[in-house]
Scaffold this motif. Structure first.
Motif, PDB file in Angstrom:
ATOM      1  N   UNK A 101     -35.782  94.281  66.498  1.00 57.68           N
ATOM      2  CA  UNK A 101     -35.083  93.004  66.522  1.00 57.68           C
ATOM      3  C   UNK A 101     -36.064  91.849  66.713  1.00 57.68           C
ATOM      4  N   UNK A 102     -37.352  92.128  66.696  1.00 55.01           N
ATOM      5  CA  UNK A 102     -38.333  91.049  66.759  1.00 55.01           C
ATOM      6  C   UNK A 102     -38.791  90.702  68.162  1.00 55.01           C
ATOM      7  N   UNK A 103     -38.418  91.499  69.148  1.00 56.23           N
ATOM      8  CA  UNK A 103     -38.893  91.251  70.516  1.00 56.23           C
ATOM      9  C   UNK A 103     -39.989  92.258  70.829  1.00 56.23           C
ATOM     10  N   UNK A 120     -29.835  89.237  77.085  1.00 57.16           N
ATOM     11  CA  UNK A 120     -30.337  88.158  76.229  1.00 57.16           C
ATOM     12  C   UNK A 120     -29.286  87.787  75.186  1.00 57.16           C
ATOM     13  N   UNK A 144     -29.467  86.228  72.342  1.00 54.16           N
ATOM     14  CA  UNK A 144     -29.813  86.538  70.946  1.00 54.16           C
ATOM     15  C   UNK A 144     -29.644  88.035  70.698  1.00 54.16           C
ATOM     16  N   UNK A 145     -30.075  88.842  71.669  1.00 53.92           N
ATOM     17  CA  UNK A 145     -29.929  90.292  71.523  1.00 53.92           C
ATOM     18  C   UNK A 145     -28.460  90.674  71.368  1.00 53.92           C
ATOM     19  N   UNK A 196     -26.031  88.780  70.286  1.00 54.06           N
ATOM     20  CA  UNK A 196     -25.519  88.312  68.983  1.00 54.06           C
ATOM     21  C   UNK A 196     -25.967  89.253  67.868  1.00 54.06           C
ATOM     22  N   UNK A 197     -27.171  89.805  68.028  1.00 53.73           N
ATOM     23  CA  UNK A 197     -27.685  90.664  66.969  1.00 53.73           C
ATOM     24  C   UNK A 197     -27.047  92.048  66.978  1.00 53.73           C
ATOM     25  N   UNK A 240     -34.468  91.376  80.048  1.00 53.06           N
ATOM     26  CA  UNK A 240     -35.149  90.992  78.817  1.00 53.06           C
ATOM     27  C   UNK A 240     -34.276  91.193  77.582  1.00 53.06           C
TER      28      UNK A 240
END
Lengths: 560, 386
Positions: A309-311, A381, A383-384, A386-387, A377
């Motif tokens: 997921x880009x983290x 989160x 964004x996490x 939502x994803x 984290x």
């Protein structure tokens, strides 16, 4: 012809007799004889009627096609179906169906219409054993290249490697358009171009050498065809070529994040075939390493899922924590990834002195705080969330039909865990919960694994308590009395363990020799990936990565 | 304009600005690697030079000497031009930024110049994606175009809100309303309390988010989303052409941070300026310090924003493109639009009551704080009730 005798059931239990009667009443000409496979009853079915009997049993509650195995019996090929129930309670819980087809015309109807899991199982059976399934929607090879000749698991298989490999390379290298040609799509009168692309086998997010042939419409996936086999190392063939003891190090390499679990299923199957009882301490030692390995594997999942997921940061955090487990394993057996720690009848070495007090206990105290950090984290989160929330929702029926096991299945709300259903070692003496999800979306598949880490810590706590109570009295009892040359009597067993990826099973057929006669592995990653082509459709590319990440596949296991 | 002043203005000052900014790029790269290492509980590069400070130089040297591969299937002319198009506009945008007294060109349309050039940089990305003749790269380029368009608007509106009050200042104190120098001058007062980020809080938040999206940084790094598009638009680039994209990203970050510093953080103004007890620290009359102090404050503020970029990147997961679009069009754009309207009304109201207890500017500041507080309370209540 080396017919390995199958043991007749002396006194079938009432439930088996009842099912036998109802099956014979419903399909009078289709059911032949009743035998057994390990502890489960097995009915031999007329091959042409397998779909009919299968559908009948599916209605009776056998909703889970656990395995399709094939055995080369000389003049005949035997196909073994293992059925189980997930959403229903059936008695007997697991049963087997056998079909015997002539070698030269090895063909029988497909079961794809009954269980979707049959799709990949049957493709694999065709690829490796040369059994064709009439009516199969997609009768291609699955692990080997399309140009491969012959079916390697047949006992008379021989091949001319040089010429064939050259032909395959020529065919692949001369193919200019590996992804296929772009097409056209129409939206509200506007014609757009479909994009045919390869995702993998070299791609950062396909978790190894998985190749997805995608047809994209803008950012949407319209078709997804997983192409596997790039890491095929022929473990089933190698298993037949190695002795039972020499086979153990090979198992490390199937699912290399769970080498202990792989050791376990091999040793457990051989022990079951030999009717070998192992000492109490061995059971607890095995549980200790199995649960530690599960935690290590789930930590890798959390880290790599953040990465998908880009983290990037959680990856470093979880690998730091996993390092502690690897250090413990290194102390136990000298290896950090491929442990080769379990032995038939025992384990390779006893725990070092004070291993529990100095290593395991501090780790149990250490990890919960780190999990809280991960919760901050990732889990908390926005964004996490939502994803992952509402992304890639898999209904329970879909998962069951595709034969999914492990966290993927439990995230969809089915509380099935091999440790609970078919307990091995001493799991029946331990307390633990089976975490389940509510919606079956990416978030649930993630959070179920986080919860499983907590349950593993709970189990480890109980295992430590056992060692603390019995350390002195049982020290050194790490092996049963095992003959020098291991030759299980002729017969067959199916045993399974719960790995971090699901149900890892081994269908072991012995002919009384030093090697397995047939070594069929139920590889959970392989089965779990079977539904991916269907669930990937109409997802966004970014969601495709998010969904693939939750399957937590290990390509070494998918490709066998 | 005398000869020496002309030489300074026309040739030397732009050169100095260019040099200064190009020197900061390796510094930012070093900062990024060290900070991300700290965040990830690693040490980071510390072998080349003191604290690894020379590591970016070593990397740059390596990149220059690597083979410059131009794949056979690319559109050659565009492929070779794209990195230049990506890098040059971000650098040119720096011309109008006042680093204290140091400024390449104080043009009267400074803000417009920046907006124009920073949206030009997207062409580099789009053309690189297209010229690479690679399906994944093209997706990266297309994503980038969509992203830029969505965020450009919110960002411009946030700037316009600030320009409204700057123009009020310019009308009474002189100077060009669109010049960044005027924007900084309008923030003189009692230390940070006079800076725009307090009185233009909504515009500041919109600007920061849009700036991260503009520079294609995580969590908005969709054009090069490694996990999806491998490396997106720059997959096919190697050697120094790749380095130019890399540099372009950092120069773009620097430009946007500098603009943000000028518009919202008081530019080169000292945070201690105008505070009674600290007024003695005023160095505006000390010979050398009077030139260095503004530069120091300016770069300190820019560094803070760069740090924010780095912090965000190594903490947050990436957003999905539709969520990104939704954030840009459904949240940021309306928010900025509403704020422009609010500022117009409040600044107008301030003008009407100018001189009644406070100045017009004072009234605007009071009212804007009240407006933000009211909006926050309404949001809390609505959230509580639902």
């Amino acid at each position: 012809m080396s017919e390995t005798p199958t043991e007749q059931v002396q006194s079938p239990s009432a439930a088996v007799a009842q099912l036998d009667a109802s099956l014979r009443a419903a399909c009078p000409d289709d059911v032949l004889e009743l035998s057994s496979l390990g502890d489960s009853p097995a009915w031999t079915i007329v091959p042409a009627a397998i779909a009919r009997v299968g559908a009948r049993l599916r209605q009776a509650g056998y909703d889970h096609l656990e395995l399709v195995s094939t055995v080369d019996r000389g003049e005949q090929i035997e196909i073994v179906y293992l059925l189980d129930s997930m959403l229903h309670r059936t008695d007997p819980r697991r049963l087997a169906l056998r079909c015997v087809v002539p070698r030269e015309a090895a063909s029988l109807p497909t079961l794809c219409g009954v269980w979707r899991a049959a799709d990949w199982f049957e493709r694999e059976a065709f690829d490796l054993m040369g059994v064709t399934f009439t009516g199969h929607p997609d009768p291609r090879r699955i692990l080997l290249p399309d140009q491969w000749q012959g079916h390697p698991l047949r006992k008379d298989y021989e091949y001319d490697s040089d010429t064939m490999v050259q032909e395959i390379l020529d065919a692949e290298l001369n193919n200019d358009d590996l992804a296929g040609t772009d097409g056209h799509a129409e939206h509200d009168g506007m014609v757009t171009e479909d994009l045919a692309v390869n995702m993998g086998p070299q791609h950062p997010s396909t978790h190894g050498v998985l190749r997805l042939r995608l047809r994209l419409d803008g950012e949407y996936v319209r078709e997804c065809d997983p192409d596997i086999g790039f890491l095929h190392r022929a473990f089933e063939k190698l298993g037949e070529l190695k002795t039972f003891t020499n086979g153990i190090p090979l198992t490390d390499r199937w699912d290399y994040l769970n080498a202990m679990g792989n050791n376990m299923v091999h040793c457990q199957a051989v022990e079951a075939a030999m009717s070998l009882e192992v000492p109490e301490r061995v059971h607890w030692t095995r549980m200790l390493v199995l649960e530690l390995n599960r935690v290590a594997s789930h930590l890798v999942f959390i880290g790599t899922y953040g990465l998908d997921l880009g983290a990037g940061t959680p990856f470093l955090f979880t690998f730091r924590d996993r390092e502690r487990i690897l250090d413990m394993f290194e102390l136990l057996c000298g290896a950090r990834l491929t442990y080769n720690y379990l032995r038939i009848g025992g384990v390779a070495a006893d725990l070092p002195r004070n291993f529990i007090a100095d290593r395991v206990r501090p780790f149990l105290a250490y990890l919960p705080d780190r999990l809280a950090e991960i919760d901050q984290l990732l889990t908390g989160n926005q964004i996490f969330l939502e994803r992952t929330k509402g992304v890639g929702i898999w209904p329970a029926e879909l998962c069951v039909s595709y034969g999914l096991t492990g966290p993927l299945l439990r995230a969809s709300g089915v509380a099935r865990d091999v440790r609970r259903v078919y307990p091995y070692a001493r799991y029946d003496q331990c307390e633990f919960d089976i975490p389940v999800g509510e919606n079956g979306d990416c978030y649930d598949r993630y959070i179920v694994r986080v919860a499983e880490i907590r349950q593993s810590l709970r189990l480890l706590d109980q295992i430590c308590a056992w060692f603390e109570a019995n350390e002195e009295t049982t020290r050194g009892q790490i092996s049963a009395k095992v003959p020098r040359v291991i030759k299980p009597p002729a017969g067959e067993v199916y045993t399974c363990v719960e790995t971090p990826r699901g149900e890892l099973g081994l269908h072991l057929v012995c002919d009384g020799g030093e090697n397995p006669y047939r070594y069929k592995i139920r590889r959970p990653s392989f089965v779990n990936l079977g539904l991916f082509g269907e669930v990937a459709r109409d997802q966004k590319v970014a969601d495709l990565i998010a969904i693939l990440g939750t399957t937590d596949i290990v390509m070494g296991e998918v490709d066998g | 304009m005398g000869f020496w002043e002309g030489l300074w203005r026309m040739a030397l000052a732009p050169l100095v600005v260019l040099m200064v900014v190009l020197t900061t790029v390796p510094l930012w790269i070093w900062l990024e690697r060290r900070v991300c290492a700290r965040i990830q509980q690693r040490i980071g590069p510390n072998r080349v030079g003191v604290m690894g400070l020379l590591q970016p130089m070593a990397d740059a040297a390596k990149l220059i000497f690597k083979e410059d591969i131009t794949p056979a299937h690319v559109d050659r002319v565009v492929y070779l031009l794209a990195p230049i198009i990506a890098l040059v506009p971000s650098m040119a945008a720096l011309a109008v930024i006042p680093f204290g007294d140091l400024q390449a060109a104080d043009v009267n349309i400074g803000v417009l110049w920046i907006l124009a050039l920073s949206s030009l940089a997207v062409y580099g990305v789009v053309l690189a994606g297209w010229a690479s003749n690679n399906k994944w790269s093209m997706m990266g380029g297309i994503r980038s175009a969509a992203q830029m368009v969505s965020y450009e608007l919110g960002m411009s509106l946030a700037i316009i809100a600030v320009l409204l009050t700057t123009s009020v200042y310019a009308a009474s104190h002189g100077g060009h309303a669109l010049s960044l120098r005027t924007a900084v001058n309008s923030q003189q007062g009692v230390g940070p309390l006079a800076w725009n980020f307090i009185w233009h809080l909504p515009a500041f938040v919109v600007f920061i988010i849009a700036a991260v999206a503009e520079s294609n940084r995580a969590p908005f790094d969709l054009p090069e989303a490694e996990q999806e598009l491998v490396a997106g638009f720059h997959t096919e680039y190697s050697s120094f052409r790749f380095a130019m994209f890399y540099m372009g990203e950092y120069v773009h970050m620097t430009t946007l941070s500098a603009v943000c510093t000028c518009l919202f953080f008081g530019g080169w103004l000292s945070p201690f300026a105008g505070i009674p007890l600290l007024a003695r620290l005023n160095v505006s009359t000390v010979p050398v310090l009077m030139y260095l102090a503004p530069l120091f404050w300016f770069f300190l503020k820019v560094t803070l924003f760069i740090f924010l970029y780095i912090w965000l990147r190594w903490t947050l997961p990436r957003m999905r493109w539709d969520q990104l679009m939704a954030l840009g069009w459904v949240v940021l754009l309306p928010a900025a639009l509403v704020w422009v309207a609010v500022v117009t009304v409040l600044a107008g109201a301030g003008k009407v009551v100018d001189g009644f207890v406070f100045s017009g500017d004072g009234w605007f500041r009071l009212l804007s704080l009240l407006a933000v507080a009211a909006a926050y309370l309404i949001y809390r209540r609505r959230r509580g009730s639902s």
